[in-house]
Design an enzyme around this catalytic site. Structure first.
Site, short mmCIF file in Angstrom:
data_model
loop_
_atom_site.label_atom_id
_atom_site.label_comp_id
_atom_site.label_asym_id
_atom_site.label_seq_id
_atom_site.Cartn_x
_atom_site.Cartn_y
_atom_site.Cartn_z
N SER A 1 49.58 47.46 46.16
CA SER A 1 48.59 46.79 45.31
C SER A 1 49.00 45.35 45.06
CB SER A 1 48.46 47.51 43.97
OG SER A 1 49.54 47.17 43.11
N ASP A 2 48.02 44.50 44.85
CA ASP A 2 48.36 43.17 44.33
C ASP A 2 48.93 43.36 42.94
OD1 ASP A 2 48.64 40.45 44.04
OD2 ASP A 2 46.60 39.99 44.62
N TRP A 3 49.65 42.37 42.46
CA TRP A 3 50.42 42.51 41.22
C TRP A 3 49.48 42.67 40.02
CZ3 TRP A 3 53.04 42.95 45.14
CH2 TRP A 3 54.42 42.99 45.17
#
Length: 820
Positions: free
Chosen positions: A223-225
């Site tokens: 996932s993106d942060w």
């Protein structure tokens, strides 16, 4: 090894242990992996980690950004950059390089365009594939991003990209497909946004059907942060690792879901296997010393090959030895050489334009700042600049976009240069007839001032050696060979998505469909300032002898000028005559970079591949090739294609064109009616989304309340006066940072961050239960919310201690139960 893990250990492996590290299981020898941003340089942070580049990082080579390297149209050069990035990752103890970024430049306003390659999926894909091959050749993993349809920074974590399936496949997924098929990345990062109503990190169609099922991806999906929404849904849909650090709250949710029968252990095991495979595929830690001087020279060569000469009236360039130059503009003293945000690199060294020019064979007669970097008018700076020109032979004017104009977390509002810069240019033009502008920007700008310049060189964001490369081009030591990887519009309003971009509400409608960039201008006949693929040099090239068959196109390129140089012949394909589907007039399907001595010629062959003639058929859910005549053309850029042939392609009869899509048949897409867009989507448009700030239903299901997926900026309309005050304070702080010329990226992130992300980025200090309680406060239920926060904190601490104890208990002493 998976069968030796407890249920809790399996669940824990699917979320980060810290901002940059995955979890380890020491008793089984499963090590943690260190990740780092790295699209154009490794950003290994020291001390406190913040994801957005505010805190210090280890020195690393700052290469030109992807938007710059794309202008080289040189896949080998991209692969060299990738190898260097991979080597520096090993040197700095990084296992996974978070990049390259290859989202399509739907609009030139996107604040993160400097980090992406192109508006074209083919060019984006093959360049990014070069990066991935290079990075992974060093035994580390590449992680291309952001998958998918991630096109704006405004509300980027709380936005739904509504796009028809054909456009999604042909434009926004094709670059990722090329990377996955050609370079086999070990990881891939999902986007923050929803795609057609489903968050990208929990999107079964994207992650299971397309990515893994069709393309054969067998790596880990990260996932993106802060971009994960529901940990259980992500596991079920193919999302592997949730970053950065939700503590053990997500692990508890996954364990509970398995016990409750809402998640199968088979789904969990599939994701665990992906984590274990990534750890096995990444090479073991090893000592490696990087020659930073050699990497600096590589950064210089990359920037040399990526400079785009846009105008050279009367052959004012190159500048001969001893030419007296007045150097004007703040960017000459304080270079803008990289973007801002998570890709911010601490360079190993940095050369300014003044330093590079003074080391060249030019004579620098003076320097003047010329304008305030923030854009305010300062008459004294303007007068000083005009006086500095004096009796100089040439005025070298360094203009561009400052750090506040384009940045992660913040989209541009227009395409203009600051008024003070344009005024400087006009004033200089009055006192000299030889004006050369060097432009520093990560994207395009409007150029109504082009008549005031004799030469225009766009260096984009050239990295730590960019100023040296620019000096090489200005003096003729290097013949410029960059070609635009994006269209330069005459004005912003000429872009197809202008009426729809950026979406200020929760839904971002991609009403323009397939017509992005040159696909729109070429099909609709819209004039451009500079067309896609355009670029000048100090020599000329001619093409001849085009031969086309079912395998590809062969032709001859000849250097007809007096000096050596490189050219980029580009191959475009378009339907000749009627078509059963609406499509762009032409599409890029191949290119080569060719280096030739004066008078030398070369035979070039560009083969056709699976991407050349296909289109996506929504009715059958697959790719088809329409039979019949196609125009195959080769040229210097999309608007200049001197070689043309017609090939009768062996394909299918796809039927008659639809009659319910007249706007798309005519490429008249700047005002698409609701009914026609709904027809393109194949479903009824959602109602009630509008452009407001809230979703309309909050955590407690109360109409008009804010919910977990609303961004913090939505608190401007919250019921709680405290929440409204917090929103005003955030907005004021952002405005102050812009006035100071130093955008605070953490503030941008917070402003657009949804409430749910608080539980995803605080390492367990805030749980999802506490987020719901916080929303009670925001929605005017103060006392209930505060009570819920206290109770949630106590329960969260108790649960975290119990889970931590379970994880450290020797295997076999107790099972991991459904801890609540």
């Amino acid at each position: 090894m998976s069968d030796e893990l407890t249920l809790l250990e399996k669940a824990a492996l699917l979320s980060g242990a810290s901002v940059w590290e995955t979890r380890a299981v020491p008793r089984l020898g499963i090590r943690s992996l260190t990740m780092s941003d790295g699209p154009h340089g490794i950003r290994k942070q020291t001390g406190s980690s913040d994801h957005l580049g505010i805190n210090a990082s280890r020195p690393a080579t700052c290469f030109p950004t992807s938007a710059t390297v794309a202008n080289s149209w040189d896949v080998d050069l991209a692969e060299q950059v990738g190898r260097a990035l991979g080597a520096e990752a090993v040197w700095l103890g990084v296992d996974v390089v978070l990049g390259p970024g290859l989202n399509i430049k739907r609009s030139p306003l996107c604040g993160r365009n400097f980090e992406y390659f192109s508006e074209d999926p083919y060019l984006s894909g093959v360049m990014a594939a070069g990066y991935v091959r290079g990075i992974q050749s060093q035994g580390v993993a590449a992680c291309p991003k952001h998958f998918a349809a991630n096109s704006q920074e405004l509300r980027r974590m709380a936005s739904d990209s509504v796009v028809d399936e054909r456009t999604l496949r042909e434009l926004y997924l094709t670059a990722f497909e090329i990377v996955v098929r050609e370079a086999r990345p070990l990881a891939l990062m999902t986007a923050y946004n929803k795609v057609n109503g489903v968050y990208a990190h929990e999107h079964p169609h994207l992650l299971l059907d397309v990515l893994r099922g069709e393309w054969g991806f067998d790596g880990a999906v990260v996932s993106d942060w802060g971009g994960s929404n529901d940990a259980v849904d992500a596991v079920r849909a193919g999302g592997t690792v949730e970053m950065p650090s939700p503590g053990l709250d997500s692990a508890r949710q996954v364990v509970d879901a398995v016990h409750a029968g809402r998640l199968t252990e088979a789904d969990l095991d599939a994701r665990v296997a992906e984590v274990l495979a990534l750890a096995e595929r990444v090479g073991p830690a090893r000592e490696l010393v990087v020659d930073v001087d050699a990497h600096h020279e590589l950064a210089r060569r990359v920037a040399q090959g990526s400079q785009v000469l846009l105008k050279n009236e009367g052959g004012v360039l190159p500048l001969g030895p001893g030419t007296r130059v007045a150097v004007l503009g703040d960017f000459a003293q304080t270079p803008r050489y990289q973007g801002a945000g998570s890709s911010l690199v601490n360079p190993t060294r940095l050369t300014t334009a003044l330093e590079a020019l003074q080391a060249s064979h030019l004579e620098v007669v003076g320097y003047a700042q010329g304008f305030a970097r923030g854009g305010g008018r300062e008459p004294g700076l303007l007068r000083e600049a005009v006086e500095t020109v004096g009796d100089a032979d040439v005025a070298l004017v360094y203009l561009g976009l400052d750090e506040t104009a384009e940045s992660e977390g913040n989209d541009r509002e227009h395409l203009r240069l600051a008024d003070a810069q344009v005024e400087l240019l006009a004033a200089v033009r009055k006192v000299t007839d030889r004006v050369v502008v060097v432009l520093s920007a990560g994207s395009v700008v409007e150029v109504p001032w082009l008549g005031d310049v004799d030469a225009l060189l766009h260096g984009y964001l050239g990295g730590q050696a960019g100023a040296e490369a620019t000096a090489d081009v200005l003096t003729g030591a290097v013949n410029p060979s960059g070609r635009l990887a994006e269209t330069y519009p005459v004005r912003l309003e000429d872009t197809a998505c202008h009426p729809y971009y950026p979406a200020t509400g929760e839904v971002a409608e991609y009403r323009e469909g397939l017509y992005v960039g040159y696909r729109h201008t070429e099909t609709a006949g819209v004039a451009t300032a500079f067309p896609f693929g355009f670029g000048l040099g100090y020599t000329t090239f001619e093409y001849a002898d085009l031969v086309v068959d079912e395998h590809g196109a062969t032709f001859t390129v000849r250097n007809t000028g007096a000096v050596a140089g490189a050219d980029v012949p580009q191959l475009y394909v378009g339907r000749r005559g009627p078509s059963g589907v609406h499509r762009a007039a032409r599409e890029l399907k191949g290119f080569r970079k060719v280096h030739l001595e004066p008078g030398q010629e070369a035979s070039v062959t560009i083969p056709f591949d699976r991407y050349t003639f296909r289109h996506f058929d929504v009715a059958t859910g697959g790719w088809r090739v329409e039979g019949g005549p196609f125009e195959v053309s080769v040229g210097h850029h999309v608007a200049d294609r001197p070689l043309v042939a017609v090939l009768d392609v062996d394909g299918e009869d796809v039927g008659e064109p639809r009659t319910d899509l007249p706007s798309y048949e005519a490429a008249a897409v700047t005002d698409v009616p609701d009914g026609e867009f709904a027809a393109l989507l194949g479903r009824t448009l959602a109602t009630g989304t509008g452009t407001g700030t809230g979703t309309g239903t909050g955590a407690a299901g109360v109409a008009g309340s804010l919910g977990a997926n609303d961004p913090l900026r939505a608190m401007h309309g919250a019921r709680s006066p405290l929440a409204r005050l917090a929103a005003r304070v955030l907005a004021a702080l952002i405005a102050r940072s812009r006035r100071r010329g130093k955008p605070d990226l953490n503030l941008f992130f917070l402003y657009n961050m949804p409430f749910r992300a608080i539980a995803k980025m605080t390492n367990g200090a805030f749980t999802t239960e506490m987020v719901d309680a916080l929303l009670d406060v925001v929605n005017g239920r103060f006392f209930r919310g505060v009570g819920g926060l206290v109770a949630g904190y106590v329960r969260g601490r108790r649960s975290a201690r119990r889970l931590a104890a379970e994880l450290t208990r020797p295997a076999g002493t107790a099972g991991a139960g459904a801890v609540r």
